[in-house]
Design a protein around this motif. Sequence first.
Motif: not given
Length: 296
Positions: A1-8, A52-61, A83-89, A114-116
Amino acid sequence: MSSEITLFVNPTAGRGRGAGAAQPAASALRAAGFTVRTVIGEDARDALVRARATVADGTGALVAVGGDGMANLALQAVAGTRTPLGLVAVGTGNDFARALGLPVRDPAAAGRVIAEALKGARLRDIDLGQIGDRWFGTVLASGFDSRVNDRGNRMRWPAGRLKYDLAMLAELASFRPYPYRITLDDGEVRETEATLVAVGNGSSYGGGMRICPGADLGDGLFDITIVGDCSRATLLRVFPSVYRGGHVDHPKVTVVRAARIEIAAENITGYADGEPLGPLPLTARCVPGAVRVVGP
């Protein structure tokens, strides 16, 4: 898994809470050793293209920061991928985050969880509902509840939940059951007068109303709650029990389970995860293991 995480990020979620929530969540992820990038679109369509572009580029989550609307938009980007999905609600309802056992309105805590989970590979595949090419995680609503949404969305004042409380009172004044035609996956057809029909992949909507209390995100089936032709007085009497799921014991309420359902009724809009889908009829199917999620 990539260590880069994308906040959406939805900067307007929760009357502005979304804008401030990304920073503590990002700090928690960076403290755990992840690289964090942020995606904010000019509008929902642009945001989805970017996600979708970020997911296609291989983001870790992909980590959605906002409410149920933002979670729903993120689902459109990650469903069917690994690609895993996390939520900051930090929205108004946050029902999908509750279903996943994630913190609500505490972005730093959500970021740490999410990090853990990512570091420990605590990921799981859950079901989603699918209507055409649209995905949903919690509930497809139709009937009295969707009429309240329709009216609330037309109102320019007041803001927040009060608007929908007033919309509910207005809809109660003209309340009547609606004729439905419901077709289940085994071909059974039910024609009935109903107050509402809720198709639950998850158990709750509207900020904790457990309309489908027995729904399981991993059983491959919807829980479908049909509230029959009750009177206005009965609806008002039963309504408070929905927060604990007690309404399903009322004789006017029926619960069935199915992997596929078609709902037809005139002048009724369908809403999934609180987002409008368009008028009925709509056909929904439960897709097992459609999305990988990050959980505690």
